[in-house]
Design an enzyme around this catalytic site. Structure first.
Site, PDB file in Angstrom:
ATOM      1  N   ASP A  57       4.831  -8.621  -3.540  1.00 58.29           N
ATOM      2  CA  ASP A  57       5.812  -8.117  -2.576  1.00 58.29           C
ATOM      3  C   ASP A  57       6.469  -9.265  -1.819  1.00 58.29           C
ATOM      4  O   ASP A  57       7.687  -9.286  -1.630  1.00 58.29           O
ATOM      5  CB  ASP A  57       5.135  -7.177  -1.554  1.00 58.29           C
ATOM      6  CG  ASP A  57       4.769  -5.843  -2.171  1.00 58.29           C
ATOM      7  OD1 ASP A  57       5.508  -5.370  -3.051  1.00 58.29           O
ATOM      8  OD2 ASP A  57       3.742  -5.272  -1.764  1.00 58.29           O
ATOM      9  N   HIS A  92       8.514   1.439  -0.655  1.00 56.66           N
ATOM     10  CA  HIS A  92       7.940   1.704  -1.967  1.00 56.66           C
ATOM     11  C   HIS A  92       6.514   2.190  -1.781  1.00 56.66           C
ATOM     12  O   HIS A  92       5.994   2.189  -0.656  1.00 56.66           O
ATOM     13  CB  HIS A  92       8.017   0.477  -2.889  1.00 56.66           C
ATOM     14  CG  HIS A  92       7.103  -0.665  -2.537  1.00 56.66           C
ATOM     15  ND1 HIS A  92       7.380  -1.576  -1.538  1.00 56.66           N
ATOM     16  CD2 HIS A  92       5.909  -1.062  -3.065  1.00 56.66           C
ATOM     17  CE1 HIS A  92       6.417  -2.490  -1.484  1.00 56.66           C
ATOM     18  NE2 HIS A  92       5.511  -2.191  -2.394  1.00 56.66           N
ATOM     19  N   GLU A 119       5.155   3.900  -9.090  1.00 48.73           N
ATOM     20  CA  GLU A 119       5.661   3.502  -7.778  1.00 48.73           C
ATOM     21  C   GLU A 119       7.044   4.111  -7.552  1.00 48.73           C
ATOM     22  O   GLU A 119       7.848   4.203  -8.477  1.00 48.73           O
ATOM     23  CB  GLU A 119       5.765   1.975  -7.678  1.00 48.73           C
ATOM     24  CG  GLU A 119       4.413   1.284  -7.710  1.00 48.73           C
ATOM     25  CD  GLU A 119       4.442  -0.115  -7.088  1.00 48.73           C
ATOM     26  OE1 GLU A 119       5.485  -0.518  -6.533  1.00 48.73           O
ATOM     27  OE2 GLU A 119       3.405  -0.793  -7.164  1.00 48.73           O
ATOM     28  N   HIS A 143       2.326   2.386  -3.163  1.00 44.31           N
ATOM     29  CA  HIS A 143       1.237   1.737  -3.898  1.00 44.31           C
ATOM     30  C   HIS A 143       0.286   2.834  -4.380  1.00 44.31           C
ATOM     31  O   HIS A 143      -0.553   3.292  -3.610  1.00 44.31           O
ATOM     32  CB  HIS A 143       0.480   0.750  -2.985  1.00 44.31           C
ATOM     33  CG  HIS A 143       1.166  -0.560  -2.806  1.00 44.31           C
ATOM     34  ND1 HIS A 143       0.662  -1.568  -2.000  1.00 44.31           N
ATOM     35  CD2 HIS A 143       2.306  -1.069  -3.352  1.00 44.31           C
ATOM     36  CE1 HIS A 143       1.482  -2.621  -2.042  1.00 44.31           C
ATOM     37  NE2 HIS A 143       2.482  -2.337  -2.849  1.00 44.31           N
TER      38      HIS A 143
END
Lengths: 96, 147
Positions: free
Chosen positions: B98, B85, B24, B87
């Site tokens: 999250d 971010h 990530e 995935h």
């Protein structure tokens, strides 16, 4: 000294991005800050009076957890930063 | 709420997730809220993922890095508007992790799905509610305007 307020907490400081506080220690600074802005208390402290686990307090570039926490001494020229933590990631328990 | 971002910055944000794949990526969105209440992203700052484990499905931004970014942004008259971010090999939707780890109310959490190394969908979610009350936090879909 100057205390930098992060974006999410400005709703509790009258939209001020930084606040001037007079204090000799971090504990006094937090006490002064929450006296000026009482609604901040719930955001910074849990019911047992401890700083919430996701609230980070830095004196200049030092984490108070690695200094003396609330007893960390402050100088007038110091800048205190409050930053909530940022983390996450995907998992199997999706909500969407 | 909506998020406004220029094409170059948008591409940079998505490319970051491709470069760190299969791990990530994470970073910060800087800018200001315009007169119409739209978050205008002026720059993204790449951060290193501080997790020492589970790099493929967890991220953590070093608070010290955040302190520096917040301080530098303030000197330029900008603010932290949100975070991004990726995935890896999962959809661009928020997870329970999250939400549990989100504390910047009013800020955007942008997620890019990176499938087999290529960025696919990118979505933005605005964090609403009270950051001090877990049961009152929620993510809401947010429009992204790439200009």
């Amino acid at each position: 000294m100057k205390v930098l307020i992060p974006t999410p907490l400005r709703q509790y400081t009258g939209k001020q991005a930084s606040v001037e506080v007079s204090a000799h220690t971090v504990g006094e600074m937090l006490s002064d800050l929450t006296s000026q802005f009482p609604d901040l208390r719930q955001q910074l402290f849990s019911d047992d009076g401890k700083l919430r686990r996701f609230v980070n307090v830095y004196v200049n570039d030092e984490d108070i957890r690695y200094l003396e926490n609330g007893n960390t001494p402050l100088k007038e020229s110091d800048t205190v930063s409050i930053v909530p933590s940022v983390a996450g990631g995907e998992d199997n328990g999706r909500s969407q | 709420m909506a998020l406004k971002i220029c094409r170059l910055t948008w591409d940079e944000l998505r490319r970051h997730g491709e470069e760190t794949y299969p791990h990530e990526c994470c970073g910060v969105l800087l800018g200001e809220v315009d007169g119409e209440g739209v978050k205008a992203v002026r720059a993204v700052v790449r951060c290193s993922n501080q997790r020492s484990d589970s790099l493929h499905n967890r991220y953590l931004i070093d608070p010290h890095e955040l302190v520096r970014i917040q301080r530098d942004a303030r000197e330029r008259g900008q603010d932290i508007l949100g975070f991004y971010h990726s995935h890896p090999d999962h959809p661009a939707c928020w997870s329970q992790t999250d939400l549990a780890e989100a504390h910047w109310t009013g800020c955007s959490y942008v997620i890019t799905s990176v499938m087999n190394g290529s960025a696919t969908e990118t979505n933005s979610f605005n964090l609403g509610g009270n950051p001090a009350e877990d049961e009152n936090k929620y993510f809401e879909n947010e429009e992204i305007r790439v200009e």
